[in-house]
Design a protein around this motif. Structure first.
Motif, PDB file in Angstrom:
ATOM      1  N   LEU A 124       3.637  -2.220 -11.661  1.00  0.00           N
ATOM      2  CA  LEU A 124       4.617  -2.963 -10.874  1.00  0.00           C
ATOM      3  C   LEU A 124       4.531  -4.455 -11.200  1.00  0.00           C
ATOM      4  O   LEU A 124       5.556  -5.140 -11.312  1.00  0.00           O
ATOM      5  CB  LEU A 124       4.318  -2.738  -9.392  1.00  0.00           C
ATOM      6  N   ALA A 125       3.297  -4.941 -11.368  1.00  0.00           N
ATOM      7  CA  ALA A 125       3.110  -6.358 -11.687  1.00  0.00           C
ATOM      8  C   ALA A 125       3.715  -6.678 -13.047  1.00  0.00           C
ATOM      9  O   ALA A 125       4.312  -7.740 -13.241  1.00  0.00           O
ATOM     10  CB  ALA A 125       1.623  -6.701 -11.662  1.00  0.00           C
ATOM     11  N   GLN A 168      -2.242 -11.668  -5.181  1.00  0.00           N
ATOM     12  CA  GLN A 168      -2.010 -10.229  -5.103  1.00  0.00           C
ATOM     13  C   GLN A 168      -1.003  -9.775  -6.148  1.00  0.00           C
ATOM     14  O   GLN A 168      -0.013 -10.454  -6.409  1.00  0.00           O
ATOM     15  CB  GLN A 168      -1.494  -9.881  -3.704  1.00  0.00           C
ATOM     16  N   LYS A 169      -1.276  -8.636  -6.744  1.00  0.00           N
ATOM     17  CA  LYS A 169      -0.314  -8.032  -7.672  1.00  0.00           C
ATOM     18  C   LYS A 169       0.722  -7.276  -6.864  1.00  0.00           C
ATOM     19  O   LYS A 169       0.345  -6.616  -5.893  1.00  0.00           O
ATOM     20  CB  LYS A 169      -1.015  -7.015  -8.585  1.00  0.00           C
ATOM     21  N   PRO A 170       1.959  -7.232  -7.231  1.00  0.00           N
ATOM     22  CA  PRO A 170       2.553  -8.070  -8.278  1.00  0.00           C
ATOM     23  C   PRO A 170       2.719  -9.499  -7.770  1.00  0.00           C
ATOM     24  O   PRO A 170       2.931  -9.700  -6.590  1.00  0.00           O
ATOM     25  CB  PRO A 170       3.906  -7.403  -8.522  1.00  0.00           C
ATOM     26  N   PHE A 171       2.656 -10.435  -8.698  1.00  0.00           N
ATOM     27  CA  PHE A 171       2.681 -11.832  -8.294  1.00  0.00           C
ATOM     28  C   PHE A 171       3.922 -12.507  -8.874  1.00  0.00           C
ATOM     29  O   PHE A 171       4.565 -11.982  -9.787  1.00  0.00           O
ATOM     30  CB  PHE A 171       1.432 -12.548  -8.807  1.00  0.00           C
ATOM     31  N   GLU A 172       4.228 -13.670  -8.320  1.00  0.00           N
ATOM     32  CA  GLU A 172       5.323 -14.455  -8.894  1.00  0.00           C
ATOM     33  C   GLU A 172       4.750 -15.260 -10.054  1.00  0.00           C
ATOM     34  O   GLU A 172       3.735 -15.937  -9.913  1.00  0.00           O
ATOM     35  CB  GLU A 172       5.919 -15.385  -7.844  1.00  0.00           C
ATOM     36  N   MET A 202      -1.464   0.397   2.175  1.00  0.00           N
ATOM     37  CA  MET A 202      -2.855  -0.054   2.158  1.00  0.00           C
ATOM     38  C   MET A 202      -3.326  -0.445   3.557  1.00  0.00           C
ATOM     39  O   MET A 202      -4.491  -0.284   3.879  1.00  0.00           O
ATOM     40  CB  MET A 202      -3.021  -1.236   1.193  1.00  0.00           C
ATOM     41  N   GLY A 237      -1.922   3.505  -4.346  1.00  0.00           N
ATOM     42  CA  GLY A 237      -1.467   2.128  -4.138  1.00  0.00           C
ATOM     43  C   GLY A 237      -2.031   1.188  -5.182  1.00  0.00           C
ATOM     44  O   GLY A 237      -1.306   0.412  -5.800  1.00  0.00           O
ATOM     45  N   HIS A 238      -3.330   1.298  -5.415  1.00  0.00           N
ATOM     46  CA  HIS A 238      -3.967   0.422  -6.400  1.00  0.00           C
ATOM     47  C   HIS A 238      -3.375   0.644  -7.791  1.00  0.00           C
ATOM     48  O   HIS A 238      -3.080  -0.297  -8.522  1.00  0.00           O
ATOM     49  CB  HIS A 238      -5.473   0.699  -6.454  1.00  0.00           C
ATOM     50  N   ARG A 281       6.265  -3.353  -3.609  1.00  0.00           N
ATOM     51  CA  ARG A 281       5.016  -4.039  -3.266  1.00  0.00           C
ATOM     52  C   ARG A 281       4.787  -4.013  -1.749  1.00  0.00           C
ATOM     53  O   ARG A 281       3.678  -3.745  -1.283  1.00  0.00           O
ATOM     54  CB  ARG A 281       5.069  -5.488  -3.743  1.00  0.00           C
ATOM     55  N   SER A 292       7.585  -6.626 -12.658  1.00  0.00           N
ATOM     56  CA  SER A 292       8.003  -7.809 -11.913  1.00  0.00           C
ATOM     57  C   SER A 292       7.884  -9.076 -12.768  1.00  0.00           C
ATOM     58  O   SER A 292       8.797  -9.902 -12.814  1.00  0.00           O
ATOM     59  CB  SER A 292       7.140  -7.906 -10.646  1.00  0.00           C
ATOM     60  N   GLY A 350      -4.403  -5.631  -6.723  1.00  0.00           N
ATOM     61  CA  GLY A 350      -3.443  -4.990  -5.829  1.00  0.00           C
ATOM     62  C   GLY A 350      -3.986  -4.862  -4.424  1.00  0.00           C
ATOM     63  O   GLY A 350      -3.281  -4.430  -3.529  1.00  0.00           O
ATOM     64  N   MET A 351      -5.235  -5.235  -4.222  1.00  0.00           N
ATOM     65  CA  MET A 351      -5.824  -5.026  -2.900  1.00  0.00           C
ATOM     66  C   MET A 351      -5.221  -5.989  -1.879  1.00  0.00           C
ATOM     67  O   MET A 351      -4.847  -7.109  -2.192  1.00  0.00           O
ATOM     68  CB  MET A 351      -7.332  -5.183  -2.942  1.00  0.00           C
ATOM     69  N   VAL A 352      -5.103  -5.500  -0.656  1.00  0.00           N
ATOM     70  CA  VAL A 352      -4.563  -6.371   0.392  1.00  0.00           C
ATOM     71  C   VAL A 352      -5.585  -6.545   1.524  1.00  0.00           C
ATOM     72  O   VAL A 352      -5.314  -7.197   2.505  1.00  0.00           O
ATOM     73  CB  VAL A 352      -3.254  -5.800   0.987  1.00  0.00           C
ATOM     74  N   ASP A 388      -8.934  -9.660 -13.153  1.00  0.00           N
ATOM     75  CA  ASP A 388      -8.584  -8.469 -12.377  1.00  0.00           C
ATOM     76  C   ASP A 388      -9.851  -7.989 -11.657  1.00  0.00           C
ATOM     77  O   ASP A 388     -10.958  -8.105 -12.184  1.00  0.00           O
ATOM     78  CB  ASP A 388      -8.072  -7.376 -13.332  1.00  0.00           C
ATOM     79  N   GLN A 421      10.872 -11.568 -14.262  1.00  0.00           N
ATOM     80  CA  GLN A 421      10.914 -13.004 -13.945  1.00  0.00           C
ATOM     81  C   GLN A 421      11.016 -13.838 -15.219  1.00  0.00           C
ATOM     82  O   GLN A 421      11.730 -14.841 -15.262  1.00  0.00           O
ATOM     83  CB  GLN A 421       9.668 -13.398 -13.166  1.00  0.00           C
ATOM     84  N   ASN A 467       0.249  -0.744  -8.386  1.00  0.00           N
ATOM     85  CA  ASN A 467       0.429  -2.193  -8.436  1.00  0.00           C
ATOM     86  C   ASN A 467       0.363  -2.775  -9.848  1.00  0.00           C
ATOM     87  O   ASN A 467       1.009  -3.773 -10.128  1.00  0.00           O
ATOM     88  CB  ASN A 467      -0.604  -2.880  -7.547  1.00  0.00           C
TER      89      ASN A 467
END
Lengths: 141, 383
Positions: free
Chosen positions: B180-181, A118-122, B221, B173-174, B214, B184, A98-100, A67, B188, B177
């Motif tokens: 949320l991760a 990137q979070k969230p990820f698959e 962001m 936002g940070h 997301r 998610s 989470g940064m883009v 992270d 899955q 996430n």
């Protein structure tokens, strides 16, 4: 097995050693579950940059899932420290955040990260990316 | 609606001259009132604001043709008397047309009186009208820049407010996430082993919604912490053409017309992707506002609005329903959408503002008419 329950040699078991570093414990547990369910990884975790630094040397993982926003030192610094130690050259690093911001992501790569997610990820993408870095055949589902 | 003051200004003098006029008068001020001159010289033209007249002025100094007519503490009556008496000054064969007080940091610091070129009688009711119009200005605090550009109800994004929103958005936002991760990821994993179709459907919905969040955070962001622009010299017209191509089917489906007034080439210095985002957002904003048969007017000009301004101009106007007061207030706010709640994220204009600002450009909105809205972007040119 050692007394602490950790296999003494991951290579013996055929598993690759992964170190998961994130201060969000729920997320760490998720990634641990993902990797253990996959079956090809032995997992250790750290919740901050300091512990991560200690464990990298002691555990010498094949891959670090790192992270970027840690409570003490940030992921970029962890990358730099790992890369400054030649005995850790073979350690792969995949950053998750989470940064883009593309420029920040670029900085991480410059600091020595091999990949970024990137979070969230698959879940599957994370495992695929780790396998790709470790030259492990991905499981076809 | 165009404010009465602006209409008065237009009637009085070529408005583009107003700024020069005020600057000239301010120079005269420097000679006679050092304390106030310091204030005036500390005010850069872009920060100079017009507010009220007469009673709102604590210590006005009046200038006529660049000379000080009077200064000091004036009461309302004094102001009125001076203005009325002015006609008796043979030297100044012109009538007072406008009283402009200066304010700095929200405080009135003095004022100037502008005079028309030809003699007119300065009736008391004339002053009353000016005063009334000025009172409206007190509420609106229209910047001198806007008046000097000769434009009506001009809306300029409130940069400090948007910066504060961006700071908050980036932090939130940070933080969002991480959980949320986890949601998610857990969904899955549950999906992998779930056989029951209904439960699979429910889990898929949860997963899909996390992706939606997301994407929203991604947009936040981009507004809050956009990538630094990678600048190259490009032709705005080419980028505009590309973007228009993307919108052609939606334009046709909506029965709208896009009218172009575009120079052959408009060189700008820009990050091409980010410039495309700005153009797309403005066109989308207009399309969203238009009903069938509506029209969008796009102008792209090299050289901006004034020869002195080294920038290219892009304007996107439409003949949609105009902006309500609430829309004016929140136009550039992230998550604010004039449309029905939940439709669209309301991020287009926030991103526009951020991108244009990052390029060193300027975005403003002319909503002077109740039946049209015009977004103007001044974009830096190569150079």
């Amino acid at each position: 097995m050692k007394e602490n329950g950790i296999p003494t040699d991951a290579l013996e078991s055929g598993k690759r050693k992964a170190l998961v570093v994130d201060d969000d414990e729920e997320l760490v547990e998720l990634i641990r579950d993902i990797l253990e369910a996959d079956g090809r990884f032995e997992v250790r975790v750290a919740n901050n940059g300091f512990d991560a630094g200690m464990m990298v040397k002691e555990y010498h993982p094949d891959i670090i899932v790192l992270d970027v926003m840690l409570p003490d030192i940030n992921g970029k610094e962890v990358c730099q420290r790992v890369r400054s130690d030649s005995s850790l050259d073979d350690v792969k690093i995949i950053c998750i955040s989470g940064m883009v911001e593309q420029d920040k992501i670029g900085e991480l790569r410059d600091a020595g990260a091999n990949d970024f997610m990137q979070k969230p990820f698959e879940v599957e993408k994370l495992v695929e990316a780790m396998c790709a870095l470790l030259d492990v055949e991905p499981v076809t589902s | 609606m165009e404010s009465r003051l602006i209409r008065l200004l237009r009637a009085v003098l070529p408005v583009r001259d107003l700024r020069q006029c005020v600057q000239r008068l301010a120079l005269g001020w420097r000679e006679v009132a050092p304390a106030q001159a310091a204030i005036v010289s500390a005010i850069r033209p872009g920060e100079l604001r017009l507010v009220g007249a007469g009673s709102s002025v604590d210590s006005p100094a009046f200038f006529i043709d660049g000379e000080v007519a009077a200064s000091g503490a004036w009461s309302d009556d004094d102001v009125l008397k001076a203005l009325l008496a002015h006609a008796e000054f043979p030297k100044f064969a012109a009538s007072p047309q406008l009283v402009i007080p200066f304010i700095s940091s929200g405080e009135p610091q003095g004022g100037v009186v502008l005079f028309g070129a030809s003699p007119k009688s300065p009736p008391a009711e004339g002053f009353g009208e000016l005063g009334e119009a000025s009172d409206r200005l007190l509420q609106q605090a229209i910047s001198l820049d806007q008046v000097a550009e000769g434009r009506g109800d001009l809306l300029v994004p409130d940069a400090s407010r948007l910066e504060a929103l961006a700071e908050f958005a980036a932090g939130a936002g940070h933080e969002i996430n991480n959980p949320l991760a986890t949601i998610s990821g857990r969904v899955q994993m549950l999906l992998k082993d779930e056989q029951d179709p209904d439960r699979r459907q429910a889990l898929s919905t949860i997963g899909g919604q996390t992706l939606r969040v997301r994407d929203m955070i991604g947009d936040v962001m981009l507004f809050a912490r956009p990538p630094a622009p990678v600048l190259t010299d490009i032709d705005l017209v080419e980028v505009l053409d590309e973007v228009l191509g993307v919108f052609s089917s939606r334009r046709d489906a909506q029965g709208c017309t896009i009218r172009l007034t575009v120079d052959d080439s408009v060189p700008v210095r820009a990050d091409k992707t980010q410039l495309s985002v700005v153009i797309s957002s403005l066109i989308e904003n207009s399309l969203n506002a238009l009903a069938e048969g509506g029209e969008i007017f796009i102008t792209a000009r090299a050289g901006g609005q004034a020869a002195s301004e080294p920038s290219a101009l892009l304007s996107v106007a439409d003949n949609g329903p105009g902006l309500s007061d609430l829309e004016r207030q929140h136009l550039f706010d992230p998550f604010y959408s004039g449309r029905q709640a939940g439709r669209g994220l309301g991020f287009g204009l926030s991103k526009c503002w951020r991108i244009v600002s990052n390029h060193g450009g300027r975005i403003e909105v002319d909503c002077g008419s109740s039946e049209s809205v015009c977004f103007r972007v001044l974009w830096p040119i190569p150079g």
